[in-house]
Design a protein around this motif. Structure first.
Motif, PDB file in Angstrom:
ATOM      1  N   GLU A  48       0.793  -1.223   0.000  1.00 47.78           N
ATOM      2  CA  GLU A  48       0.000   0.000   0.000  1.00 47.78           C
ATOM      3  C   GLU A  48       0.830   1.280   0.000  1.00 47.78           C
ATOM      4  N   VAL A  49       1.998   1.246   0.613  1.00 47.58           N
ATOM      5  CA  VAL A  49       2.797   2.464   0.758  1.00 47.58           C
ATOM      6  C   VAL A  49       4.289   2.195   0.560  1.00 47.58           C
ATOM      7  N   PHE A  50       4.956   3.208   0.025  1.00 48.21           N
ATOM      8  CA  PHE A  50       6.409   3.227   0.017  1.00 48.21           C
ATOM      9  C   PHE A  50       6.820   3.909   1.317  1.00 48.21           C
ATOM     10  N   ARG A  51       7.813   3.355   2.013  1.00 50.84           N
ATOM     11  CA  ARG A  51       8.281   3.972   3.245  1.00 50.84           C
ATOM     12  C   ARG A  51       9.799   4.020   3.273  1.00 50.84           C
ATOM     13  N   ALA A  52      10.312   4.997   3.988  1.00 49.93           N
ATOM     14  CA  ALA A  52      11.753   5.121   4.184  1.00 49.93           C
ATOM     15  C   ALA A  52      12.000   5.790   5.527  1.00 49.93           C
ATOM     16  N   ASN A  53      13.141   5.477   6.128  1.00 57.50           N
ATOM     17  CA  ASN A  53      13.514   6.152   7.363  1.00 57.50           C
ATOM     18  C   ASN A  53      14.981   6.530   7.306  1.00 57.50           C
ATOM     19  N   ALA A  54      15.350   7.517   8.113  1.00 59.12           N
ATOM     20  CA  ALA A  54      16.730   8.004   8.097  1.00 59.12           C
ATOM     21  C   ALA A  54      17.031   8.748   9.386  1.00 59.12           C
ATOM     22  N   ILE A  55      18.311   9.070   9.525  1.00 56.49           N
ATOM     23  CA  ILE A  55      18.799   9.799  10.694  1.00 56.49           C
ATOM     24  C   ILE A  55      19.581  11.007  10.202  1.00 56.49           C
ATOM     25  N   GLY A  56      19.436  12.121  10.898  1.00 52.92           N
ATOM     26  CA  GLY A  56      20.233  13.314  10.620  1.00 52.92           C
ATOM     27  C   GLY A  56      20.823  13.826  11.913  1.00 52.92           C
ATOM     28  N   GLU A  57      22.065  14.286  11.869  1.00 51.44           N
ATOM     29  CA  GLU A  57      22.728  14.745  13.085  1.00 51.44           C
ATOM     30  C   GLU A  57      23.467  16.049  12.824  1.00 51.44           C
ATOM     31  N   SER A  58      23.355  16.979  13.773  1.00 49.77           N
ATOM     32  CA  SER A  58      24.009  18.278  13.637  1.00 49.77           C
ATOM     33  C   SER A  58      23.999  18.993  14.989  1.00 49.77           C
ATOM     34  N   CYS A 126       6.703   9.229  11.512  1.00 44.71           N
ATOM     35  CA  CYS A 126       7.396   9.144  12.795  1.00 44.71           C
ATOM     36  C   CYS A 126       8.532  10.162  12.791  1.00 44.71           C
ATOM     37  N   GLU A 127       8.675  10.859  13.890  1.00 45.77           N
ATOM     38  CA  GLU A 127       9.781  11.799  14.040  1.00 45.77           C
ATOM     39  C   GLU A 127      10.151  11.888  15.514  1.00 45.77           C
ATOM     40  N   LYS A 128      11.414  11.653  15.803  1.00 48.48           N
ATOM     41  CA  LYS A 128      11.930  11.741  17.173  1.00 48.48           C
ATOM     42  C   LYS A 128      13.219  12.556  17.130  1.00 48.48           C
ATOM     43  N   GLN A 129      13.337  13.488  18.074  1.00 54.98           N
ATOM     44  CA  GLN A 129      14.568  14.264  18.174  1.00 54.98           C
ATOM     45  C   GLN A 129      15.177  14.049  19.548  1.00 54.98           C
ATOM     46  N   VAL A 130      16.507  13.892  19.552  1.00 53.90           N
ATOM     47  CA  VAL A 130      17.233  13.712  20.804  1.00 53.90           C
ATOM     48  C   VAL A 130      18.456  14.621  20.784  1.00 53.90           C
ATOM     49  N   LYS A 131      19.011  14.822  21.961  1.00 52.57           N
ATOM     50  CA  LYS A 131      20.267  15.573  22.069  1.00 52.57           C
ATOM     51  C   LYS A 131      21.303  14.611  22.636  1.00 52.57           C
ATOM     52  N   THR A 132      22.429  14.493  21.946  1.00 56.78           N
ATOM     53  CA  THR A 132      23.461  13.542  22.351  1.00 56.78           C
ATOM     54  C   THR A 132      24.315  14.127  23.481  1.00 56.78           C
ATOM     55  N   GLN A 133      25.150  13.281  24.063  1.00 58.92           N
ATOM     56  CA  GLN A 133      26.051  13.729  25.129  1.00 58.92           C
ATOM     57  C   GLN A 133      27.051  14.762  24.619  1.00 58.92           C
ATOM     58  N   LYS A 138      19.993  14.979  17.125  1.00 53.36           N
ATOM     59  CA  LYS A 138      19.844  13.843  16.227  1.00 53.36           C
ATOM     60  C   LYS A 138      18.350  13.682  15.959  1.00 53.36           C
ATOM     61  N   THR A 139      17.995  13.618  14.686  1.00 52.90           N
ATOM     62  CA  THR A 139      16.597  13.442  14.296  1.00 52.90           C
ATOM     63  C   THR A 139      16.432  12.089  13.616  1.00 52.90           C
ATOM     64  N   TYR A 140      15.457  11.338  14.096  1.00 55.22           N
ATOM     65  CA  TYR A 140      15.065  10.071  13.479  1.00 55.22           C
ATOM     66  C   TYR A 140      13.738  10.348  12.794  1.00 55.22           C
ATOM     67  N   ILE A 141      13.624   9.935  11.542  1.00 57.46           N
ATOM     68  CA  ILE A 141      12.384  10.239  10.815  1.00 57.46           C
ATOM     69  C   ILE A 141      12.003   9.072   9.921  1.00 57.46           C
ATOM     70  N   ALA A 142      10.708   8.875   9.752  1.00 63.92           N
ATOM     71  CA  ALA A 142      10.172   7.888   8.811  1.00 63.92           C
ATOM     72  C   ALA A 142       9.086   8.588   7.997  1.00 63.92           C
ATOM     73  N   ILE A 143       9.109   8.348   6.689  1.00 60.08           N
ATOM     74  CA  ILE A 143       8.141   8.981   5.791  1.00 60.08           C
ATOM     75  C   ILE A 143       7.482   7.912   4.925  1.00 60.08           C
ATOM     76  N   GLU A 144       6.356   8.283   4.328  1.00 53.24           N
ATOM     77  CA  GLU A 144       5.675   7.348   3.429  1.00 53.24           C
ATOM     78  C   GLU A 144       4.981   8.093   2.311  1.00 53.24           C
ATOM     79  N   LEU A 145       4.734   7.352   1.230  1.00 53.08           N
ATOM     80  CA  LEU A 145       3.968   7.838   0.089  1.00 53.08           C
ATOM     81  C   LEU A 145       3.068   6.701  -0.358  1.00 53.08           C
ATOM     82  N   ALA A 146       1.776   6.963  -0.468  1.00 51.61           N
ATOM     83  CA  ALA A 146       0.823   5.932  -0.875  1.00 51.61           C
ATOM     84  C   ALA A 146       1.120   5.476  -2.304  1.00 51.61           C
TER      85      ALA A 146
END
Length: 192
Positions: A48-58, A126-133, A138-146
């Motif tokens: 039903e959907v294409f999905r992908a997830n990734a991480i970005g850090e800065s 899905c989107e989660k943001q954290v701060k490292t030591q 750091k952002t964790y994200i998941a996206i989709e397209l029907a």
């Protein structure tokens, strides 16, 4: 009676063996499992959907988010392109065009156009943001397209293309959709 007892023992043994195989594998003592937010089977592409997830850090929060989204979009585009390439190859082969090479080039061009335009319709699931030591974000994200939305956009462009006098493509939406559905099934089953 004896036969029933043997059958019961056999079934019980099978169940015990099956449940023993189902136990979670233990990691070596020097390794620790990493839990990655916004990832796992519920974030995989399916029919039903294409999905992908990734991480970005800065060190900048918005840059971390932009990196994650950019990486996820690139992964999503690559997945869509893979499926559309398979669909195009199989569809063109089944249609037996005289001007095969030109038709394949037009389909490839159309694939890129559709992917580029339809990525604007993605949805963050899905989107989660954290701060490292170290003080980085750091952002964790998941996206989709029907997949249906992508198929509709592709169909709309194919109908316009097939009306062009120069190409005269014998475009059959139902045949194309069947091919698309088969490729989506294969793609979604290729995950572990």
């Amino acid at each position: 009676m004896k036969r029933g007892i043997y059958l019961s023992v056999f079934l019980l043994s099978g169940m015990l063996l099956f449940s023993a195989c189902k136990k979670k594998a233990t990691l070596p003592p020097d390794e620790k499992e990493v839990i990655v937010p916004c990832s796992g089977p519920e974030y995989w592409t399916n029919k039903e959907v294409f999905r992908a997830n990734a991480i970005g850090e800065s060190y900048d929060q918005m840059t971390a988010k932009k990196k994650a989204l950019s990486n996820a979009r690139a992964e999503l585009a690559a997945s869509i392109s893979t499926v559309l390439k398979g669909v195009t190859d199989n569809y063109v082969n089944s249609r037996e065009f005289n001007n095969r090479e030109e038709v394949e080039e037009r389909y490839e061009s159309l694939n890129r156009e559709v992917v580029n335009q339809e990525l604007n319709g993605i949805r963050t699931i899905c989107e989660k943001q954290v701060k490292t030591q170290e003080g980085k974000y750091k952002t964790y994200i998941a996206i989709e397209l029907a997949s249906e939305k992508l198929l509709e956009a592709y169909n709309e462009r194919m109908q316009k293309l097939s009306r062009e006098e120069r190409m005269r493509i014998d475009y059959d939406y139902e045949k194309f959709k069947q091919t698309f559905d088969r490729e989506m099934e294969k793609f979604s089953q290729s995950r572990p």
